[in-house]
Design a protein around this motif. Structure first.
Motif, mmCIF file in Angstrom:
data_model
loop_
_atom_site.group_PDB
_atom_site.id
_atom_site.type_symbol
_atom_site.label_atom_id
_atom_site.label_comp_id
_atom_site.label_asym_id
_atom_site.label_seq_id
_atom_site.Cartn_x
_atom_site.Cartn_y
_atom_site.Cartn_z
ATOM 1 N N GLU A 293 0.688 -1.297 -0.041
ATOM 2 C CA GLU A 293 0.080 0.049 0.081
ATOM 3 C C GLU A 293 0.916 1.124 0.023
ATOM 4 O O GLU A 293 1.545 1.668 -1.016
ATOM 5 N N SER A 294 0.856 1.767 1.083
ATOM 6 C CA SER A 294 1.535 3.067 1.224
ATOM 7 C C SER A 294 3.187 2.872 0.848
ATOM 8 O O SER A 294 3.956 4.078 1.446
ATOM 9 N N ARG A 295 3.512 1.996 0.655
ATOM 10 C CA ARG A 295 4.967 1.826 0.630
ATOM 11 C C ARG A 295 5.836 2.837 -0.137
ATOM 12 O O ARG A 295 6.743 3.609 0.177
ATOM 13 N N ARG A 296 5.477 2.932 -1.332
ATOM 14 C CA ARG A 296 6.119 3.781 -2.085
ATOM 15 C C ARG A 296 5.033 4.620 -3.040
ATOM 16 O O ARG A 296 4.042 4.145 -3.337
ATOM 17 N N LEU A 297 5.268 5.825 -3.255
ATOM 18 C CA LEU A 297 4.264 6.773 -3.770
ATOM 19 C C LEU A 297 4.404 6.495 -5.411
ATOM 20 O O LEU A 297 5.722 6.335 -5.861
ATOM 21 N N SER A 298 3.739 6.514 -6.093
ATOM 22 C CA SER A 298 3.654 6.743 -7.798
ATOM 23 C C SER A 298 4.359 7.978 -8.171
ATOM 24 O O SER A 298 4.620 8.895 -7.280
ATOM 25 N N LYS A 299 4.887 7.917 -9.260
ATOM 26 C CA LYS A 299 5.751 9.203 -9.530
ATOM 27 C C LYS A 299 4.783 10.508 -9.786
ATOM 28 O O LYS A 299 5.425 11.502 -9.081
ATOM 29 N N ALA A 300 3.718 10.194 -9.993
ATOM 30 C CA ALA A 300 2.957 11.596 -10.151
ATOM 31 C C ALA A 300 2.628 12.031 -8.748
ATOM 32 O O ALA A 300 2.463 13.156 -8.542
ATOM 33 N N ALA A 301 2.263 10.955 -7.718
ATOM 34 C CA ALA A 301 2.076 11.255 -6.613
ATOM 35 C C ALA A 301 3.330 12.026 -5.969
ATOM 36 O O ALA A 301 3.205 12.928 -4.950
ATOM 37 N N GLN A 302 4.420 11.368 -6.002
ATOM 38 C CA GLN A 302 5.683 11.910 -5.590
ATOM 39 C C GLN A 302 5.885 13.330 -5.896
ATOM 40 O O GLN A 302 6.015 14.287 -5.173
ATOM 41 N N GLU A 303 5.343 13.508 -7.158
ATOM 42 C CA GLU A 303 5.798 14.968 -7.840
ATOM 43 C C GLU A 303 4.765 15.928 -7.224
ATOM 44 O O GLU A 303 5.097 16.958 -6.919
ATOM 45 N N THR A 304 3.504 15.464 -7.025
ATOM 46 C CA THR A 304 2.552 16.338 -6.603
ATOM 47 C C THR A 304 2.720 16.846 -5.386
ATOM 48 O O THR A 304 2.675 17.907 -4.736
ATOM 49 N N LEU A 305 3.322 15.704 -4.512
ATOM 50 C CA LEU A 305 3.481 15.910 -3.011
ATOM 51 C C LEU A 305 4.551 16.846 -3.000
ATOM 52 O O LEU A 305 4.837 17.764 -2.063
ATOM 53 N N ALA A 306 5.740 16.992 -3.653
ATOM 54 C CA ALA A 306 6.879 17.814 -3.828
ATOM 55 C C ALA A 306 6.468 19.085 -3.972
ATOM 56 O O ALA A 306 6.727 20.167 -3.291
ATOM 57 N N ILE A 307 5.242 19.343 -4.926
ATOM 58 C CA ILE A 307 5.000 20.706 -5.253
ATOM 59 C C ILE A 307 4.277 21.184 -4.007
ATOM 60 O O ILE A 307 4.325 22.287 -3.626
#
Lengths: 278, 218, 218
Positions: free
Chosen positions: B80-94
């Protein structure tokens, strides 16, 4: 090696460095193997074969100065920091050897203290070189020890960890800002076909336009050499040619005709002017 | 070398680390000549008898597997929450750097429409929260990060997010970045043009937040 | 159910099937309440002592791995790992033994400027992570090692770093240099006139970013 190193000496492959340190030439040849003056000092210090904290700094300074001297004679270009260290060591050595002045220099700590600090700093670096060796001898995953190899095994994963990888997060951030920056600069303003160019070109073509000629055949075509998104568009060629044509009409050099709205537009050179020109 | 126990432990290591079942011939190739593979395999099999793992032979090849009666333990765990998708990672960074930030802001920086799922996932994981509303037409909902986010990324506060200077030191910023490149300094306090969510103002996520006509500010 | 042997075999099966090291908490979740996980792990560890496979604790989690002395057998499984440069190895050791540590600390211990491609390689490989900031002027970012680092070298915790206790006792791991320490530090000497910032690029984080006019919208 003295007390500092004894408690843990996993692998003493410093022998080579020590030999090199005793033999000036070997050290020079190897200069690429040293990352900076401190690393050279450490190799030299090891050759004294004493506890680094009991090091003779005077002797170390001499060794180092000899090293720099040989290196320069052999025309090895030494980075500035090697020379800074040489100058500093020469000064420290002189302070260690000369009798103490009656009054201490205002800001200068006693030379012995500075020497001890240098020895301590070398001991610190030495400890880290040893740590590197100690880590190297540990059984390493996928080099010495292996976990279960079956890739199809049922996977049970640890739920108590989440990879909050800050580095990955800022990498993702920078990647987007970079994309964003390049995107912002990309859309070039559409290039227009300059009116002056259109006039010049049209005037040059007057000789070929004795009969009614359609505007589309007079206007320049996009050259196949034009890059996809570079150069004026077909519409811009047409529009500028039309505008130039209308100016020439006003100046009496050209006639224009259109039978109805949206029909082809025809241009013809005025015969009078043409004859005069010829 | 043909100490039977040594043969047994070598077989054990080889079978454990192998990517696929191994035949007796495969094993023989990797053991010293004269080692009694057959006897070794039998000994190993009986060592594991009754344990949580057993040695089995399928189609002439040997492999370890978990004991059959413990299959019930082996329910696969969803990552589940282990790894964020690329899109999620990018959105989170912003969201982290530009908070308080609206969906339109995110889209403007990412250059892609924010998919429903991405921000949803971040909200569900508790990494992101609805902070308030921006005082601009349409009063768009603003997003920010949570304390969970700080914890998971080992940050004491938002001010500890690495800035441009550190990015440069880490070799992440190359010379082709525009000269005026800067990284905002995110804050958790309300921004000047931001209102807190009033009690009872529970933004209906899909309507309020993902509504189509959120005006771009300016 | 708290038959110790049954606990042991369940632990064995779970750890065998696991894709990665499991913590005692992970294991407890999958075993009946009241099972003594600690005792079970100890029993399992001693069952495997001296065999071809052993149970070890890395980064506070447990995993099976092949016995160290059988490394020579594992030619087929060996992965050609990316070899770290000497500088990167030394940097990794400094980060491991001194963490949390700043870039300036590393440079001061090594006496050379950290070149590009040492710290970022370690970050890329996931051996090192950004930990936070030091509460000193400039609030420099601090670095530390990751679980991946512990797993790679088979260390249960940072306290198990070889020789760390002795080094600490000798004061070799302290980051404070003696007060009047005057060895020329090539790093700081050179750093002032050398390189680093583009014109207009102020090194102070807060100055640099607090009032920065990076518009979200535009």
């Amino acid at each position: 090696m003295g007390g500092v190193s004894e408690p843990f000496q996993p692998l003493l492959d410093f022998a080579a460095a020590d030999v090199a340190a005793e033999d000036g030439d070997a050290l020079i040849v190897d200069i690429d193997g040293y990352e900076g003056p401190l690393h050279v000092l450490l190799a030299l210090a090891r050759s004294q074969k004493v506890d680094l904290l009991q090091l003779s700094i005077t002797r170390l300074a001499e060794q180092y100065l000899a090293f720099v001297h040989t290196a320069r004679r052999a025309r090895f270009s030494l980075a500035a920091d090697y020379l800074v260290m040489a100058a500093w060591l020469a000064y420290l050595k002189s302070r260690l050897l000369l009798p103490k002045p009656a009054r201490k220099g205002a800001d200068e700590p006693p030379a012995e203290e500075v020497a001890a600090a240098l020895a301590f700093r070398l001991a610190k670096l030495d400890a880290m070189r040893r740590a590197v060796e100690a880590l190297k001898t540990r059984p390493q995953l996928k080099r010495d020890v292996f976990t279960r190899g079956d890739p199809d095994a049922i996977q049970i994963t640890s739920t108590t960890r989440f990879d909050g990888d800050l580095y990955a997060l800022i990498q993702a951030y920078v990647a987007q800002r970079r994309r964003d920056a390049s995107r912002r600069y990309q859309p070039r303003a559409p290039e227009a076909y300059p009116l002056e160019d259109a006039r010049r070109r049209l005037r040059g073509k007057l000789g070929e336009m004795k009969a009614w000629t359609t505007l589309t055949s007079v206007a320049p075509k996009r050259s196949p050499l034009d890059e996809e998104d570079r150069g004026p568009s077909r519409a811009s060629y047409l529009a500028s040619t039309l505008a130039a044509g209308l100016e020439l009409v006003r100046e009496g050099e050209l006639e224009a005709r259109q039978s109805e709205h949206f029909a082809d537009l025809y241009l013809r050179a005025c015969s009078l002017r043409l004859e005069a020109a010829e | 070398m043909s100490d039977p126990f040594e043969t047994e432990r070598r077989l054990e290591a080889l079978l454990f680390a192998a990517a696929e079942p191994l035949s007796a011939a495969d094993l023989a190739k990797r053991l010293p000549e004269g080692a009694d593979i057959g006897a070794g395999l039998m000994a190993l099999k009986s060592s594991y008898a009754g344990r949580g793992v057993s040695l089995v032979c399928v189609a002439d090849r040997w492999r370890f597997q978990t004991a059959e009666d413990l299959a019930f333990l082996m329910t696969e765990e969803r990552e589940e929450s282990r790894r964020l998708s690329k899109a999620a990672q990018e959105t989170l960074a912003i969201i982290a750097y530009h908070q308080p930030v609206t969906r339109a802001d995110i889209e403007s920086i990412r250059g892609v429409q924010a998919s429903r799922g991405t921000i949803d996932v971040l909200l569900e994981l508790g990494l992101v929260r609805l902070r308030g509303r921006r005082r601009t037409p349409g009063r768009p909902v603003t997003l920010g990060t949570t304390d969970t986010f700080l914890e998971l990324y080992g940050l004491a506060s938002l001010a500890d997010l690495p800035g441009a200077q550190e990015m440069k030191a880490l070799g992440l910023l190359s010379l082709d970045m525009p000269a005026d490149f800067g990284v905002p300094n995110p804050v958790s306090d309300l921004a000047e043009d931001e209102d807190p969510l009033e009690p009872g103002d529970a933004p209906e996520f899909h309507q309020d937040f993902l509504g189509e006509d959120l005006p771009l500010e300016d």
